[in-house]
Scaffold this motif. Structure first.
Motif, PDB file in Angstrom:
ATOM      1  N   GLN A  93     -31.779 -21.073  -7.466  1.00  0.00           N
ATOM      2  CA  GLN A  93     -31.954 -19.731  -8.248  1.00  0.00           C
ATOM      3  C   GLN A  93     -30.955 -19.741  -9.392  1.00  0.00           C
ATOM      4  O   GLN A  93     -30.858 -19.347 -10.620  1.00  0.00           O
ATOM      5  N   CYS A  94     -29.527 -20.177  -8.877  1.00  0.00           N
ATOM      6  CA  CYS A  94     -28.581 -20.055  -9.828  1.00  0.00           C
ATOM      7  C   CYS A  94     -28.517 -21.278 -10.782  1.00  0.00           C
ATOM      8  O   CYS A  94     -27.935 -21.162 -12.095  1.00  0.00           O
ATOM      9  N   LEU A  95     -29.479 -22.431 -10.840  1.00  0.00           N
ATOM     10  CA  LEU A  95     -29.574 -23.271 -11.649  1.00  0.00           C
ATOM     11  C   LEU A  95     -30.559 -22.818 -12.674  1.00  0.00           C
ATOM     12  O   LEU A  95     -30.830 -23.664 -13.713  1.00  0.00           O
ATOM     13  N   GLY A  96     -31.192 -21.693 -12.526  1.00  0.00           N
ATOM     14  CA  GLY A  96     -32.400 -21.196 -13.474  1.00  0.00           C
ATOM     15  C   GLY A  96     -33.676 -21.555 -13.254  1.00  0.00           C
ATOM     16  O   GLY A  96     -34.502 -21.394 -14.276  1.00  0.00           O
ATOM     17  N   LEU A  97     -33.911 -22.168 -11.952  1.00  0.00           N
ATOM     18  CA  LEU A  97     -35.185 -22.519 -11.671  1.00  0.00           C
ATOM     19  C   LEU A  97     -36.005 -21.342 -11.335  1.00  0.00           C
ATOM     20  O   LEU A  97     -35.558 -20.130 -10.875  1.00  0.00           O
ATOM     21  N   SER A  98     -37.344 -21.492 -11.766  1.00  0.00           N
ATOM     22  CA  SER A  98     -38.134 -20.460 -11.528  1.00  0.00           C
ATOM     23  C   SER A  98     -38.579 -20.187 -10.039  1.00  0.00           C
ATOM     24  O   SER A  98     -38.365 -21.312  -9.141  1.00  0.00           O
ATOM     25  N   GLY A  99     -39.313 -19.324  -9.384  1.00  0.00           N
ATOM     26  CA  GLY A  99     -39.695 -18.783  -8.249  1.00  0.00           C
ATOM     27  C   GLY A  99     -40.407 -20.209  -7.685  1.00  0.00           C
ATOM     28  O   GLY A  99     -40.592 -20.612  -6.422  1.00  0.00           O
ATOM     29  N   TRP A 100     -41.589 -20.571  -8.446  1.00  0.00           N
ATOM     30  CA  TRP A 100     -42.357 -21.814  -8.066  1.00  0.00           C
ATOM     31  C   TRP A 100     -41.602 -22.899  -7.975  1.00  0.00           C
ATOM     32  O   TRP A 100     -41.889 -23.840  -7.176  1.00  0.00           O
ATOM     33  N   GLN A 101     -40.599 -22.969  -8.850  1.00  0.00           N
ATOM     34  CA  GLN A 101     -39.882 -24.487  -8.983  1.00  0.00           C
ATOM     35  C   GLN A 101     -38.914 -24.453  -7.898  1.00  0.00           C
ATOM     36  O   GLN A 101     -38.818 -25.560  -6.949  1.00  0.00           O
ATOM     37  N   VAL A 102     -38.413 -23.412  -7.446  1.00  0.00           N
ATOM     38  CA  VAL A 102     -37.611 -23.338  -6.150  1.00  0.00           C
ATOM     39  C   VAL A 102     -38.275 -23.515  -5.088  1.00  0.00           C
ATOM     40  O   VAL A 102     -37.936 -24.393  -3.920  1.00  0.00           O
ATOM     41  N   PHE A 103     -39.698 -23.138  -4.817  1.00  0.00           N
ATOM     42  CA  PHE A 103     -40.544 -23.088  -3.674  1.00  0.00           C
ATOM     43  C   PHE A 103     -40.852 -24.524  -3.787  1.00  0.00           C
ATOM     44  O   PHE A 103     -40.977 -25.617  -2.537  1.00  0.00           O
ATOM     45  N   ARG A 104     -41.292 -25.346  -5.004  1.00  0.00           N
ATOM     46  CA  ARG A 104     -41.942 -26.493  -4.960  1.00  0.00           C
ATOM     47  C   ARG A 104     -41.003 -27.709  -4.676  1.00  0.00           C
ATOM     48  O   ARG A 104     -40.999 -28.551  -4.043  1.00  0.00           O
ATOM     49  N   HIS A 105     -39.571 -27.650  -5.255  1.00  0.00           N
ATOM     50  CA  HIS A 105     -38.593 -28.589  -5.293  1.00  0.00           C
ATOM     51  C   HIS A 105     -37.503 -28.485  -4.006  1.00  0.00           C
ATOM     52  O   HIS A 105     -36.997 -29.365  -3.751  1.00  0.00           O
ATOM     53  N   ILE A 106     -37.525 -27.193  -3.727  1.00  0.00           N
ATOM     54  CA  ILE A 106     -36.260 -27.036  -2.823  1.00  0.00           C
ATOM     55  C   ILE A 106     -36.852 -26.439  -1.487  1.00  0.00           C
ATOM     56  O   ILE A 106     -36.466 -26.895  -0.363  1.00  0.00           O
ATOM     57  N   LEU A 107     -37.667 -25.732  -1.606  1.00  0.00           N
ATOM     58  CA  LEU A 107     -38.257 -25.168  -0.044  1.00  0.00           C
ATOM     59  C   LEU A 107     -39.105 -25.904   0.657  1.00  0.00           C
ATOM     60  O   LEU A 107     -38.963 -26.040   1.609  1.00  0.00           O
ATOM     61  N   LEU A 108     -40.124 -26.301  -0.208  1.00  0.00           N
ATOM     62  CA  LEU A 108     -41.311 -26.820   0.318  1.00  0.00           C
ATOM     63  C   LEU A 108     -41.093 -28.242   1.035  1.00  0.00           C
ATOM     64  O   LEU A 108     -41.568 -28.489   2.100  1.00  0.00           O
ATOM     65  N   PRO A 109     -40.399 -29.148   0.463  1.00  0.00           N
ATOM     66  CA  PRO A 109     -40.178 -30.509   1.104  1.00  0.00           C
ATOM     67  C   PRO A 109     -39.539 -30.349   2.313  1.00  0.00           C
ATOM     68  O   PRO A 109     -40.061 -31.251   3.443  1.00  0.00           O
TER      69      PRO A 109
END
Length: 219
Positions: free
Chosen positions: A121-137
């Motif tokens: 979130q601090c890097l400016g990622l959207s909620g979907w990008q956080v979910f797709r690239h950080i949370l989901l894998p």
């Protein structure tokens, strides 16, 4: 021991194994959809929805799956909802698998440190990008072993569908045993088939895990 009388029933055994696999895959896919939706609901802010999902989980995890199949097959017709044996078993096993999947997927999501999400979130990622690239894998990797183990248990649990005359493998075994009176031989073969299917799925899941989750774990 004489296994030769069973040879003429090979087509029935193959058909029973195919129906068992179909029932397992359908229940697993539907159960995973339920699991994902339930896990998202548990992490949401809707209190009523969280309590509803919790009640569903407790109900299906703490009652025998055979009773669940009986209720759907024998009780629901009294209120106008009649399902064939295969469909009734598929619905019951989907709900059963879904109840476990909710907790497995929720635990996978909770296993990801909050600091990683905040960093995204601090890097400016959207909620979907956080979910797709950080949370989901990492959540998928952490939940994967439990989901695959539950899948194998589901495969073995499809034998309960024989109690409502679904034409799966165990029901076919009972039919063959009643015709040949070779109880040991019939159930030895059926046991070997279940074992072979379970081991084949375990090998497949191991290959998928090696291909999909190859990045190193944090030490």
């Amino acid at each position: 021991m004489n296994f030769l009388p069973l040879w003429r029933y090979q087509n029935q055994l193959i058909d029973g194994a195919i129906i068992t696999l179909e029932l397992t895959v359908i229940a697993a896919l539907c159960g995973l959809i339920i699991g994902i939706g339930g896990a998202v609901a548990l992490k949401g802010r809707a209190t009523f929805l969280r309590w509803l999902v919790r009640g569903y989980i407790e109900l299906f995890r703490n009652t025998p799956s055979l009773i669940q199949i009986f209720i759907i097959f024998f009780v629901l017709p009294s209120v106008g909802l009649k399902l064939p044996a295969f469909e009734a078993a598929a619905v019951a096993l989907s709900l059963y698998f879904g109840a476990y999947s909710v907790e497995i997927i929720r635990a996978g999501l909770d296993s990801v440190p909050r600091s990683q999400i905040e960093a995204g979130q601090c890097l400016g990622l959207s909620g979907w990008q956080v979910f797709r690239h950080i949370l989901l894998p990492p959540a998928l990797r952490n939940a994967y072993p439990a989901v695959t183990s539950q899948f194998v248990l589901l495969l073995l649990g499809t034998s309960l569908a024989s109690q409502v005359a679904a034409d799966e493998l165990f029901h076919v075994a009972g039919f063959i045993e009643s015709r040949t009176y070779r109880s040991f031989e019939v159930y030895a073969v059926i046991c070997a088939v279940y074992f072979a299917m379970a081991m084949a799925f375990k090998a497949l899941f191991a290959l998928i895990s090696a291909a999909a989750f190859r990045w190193p774990r944090r030490r």
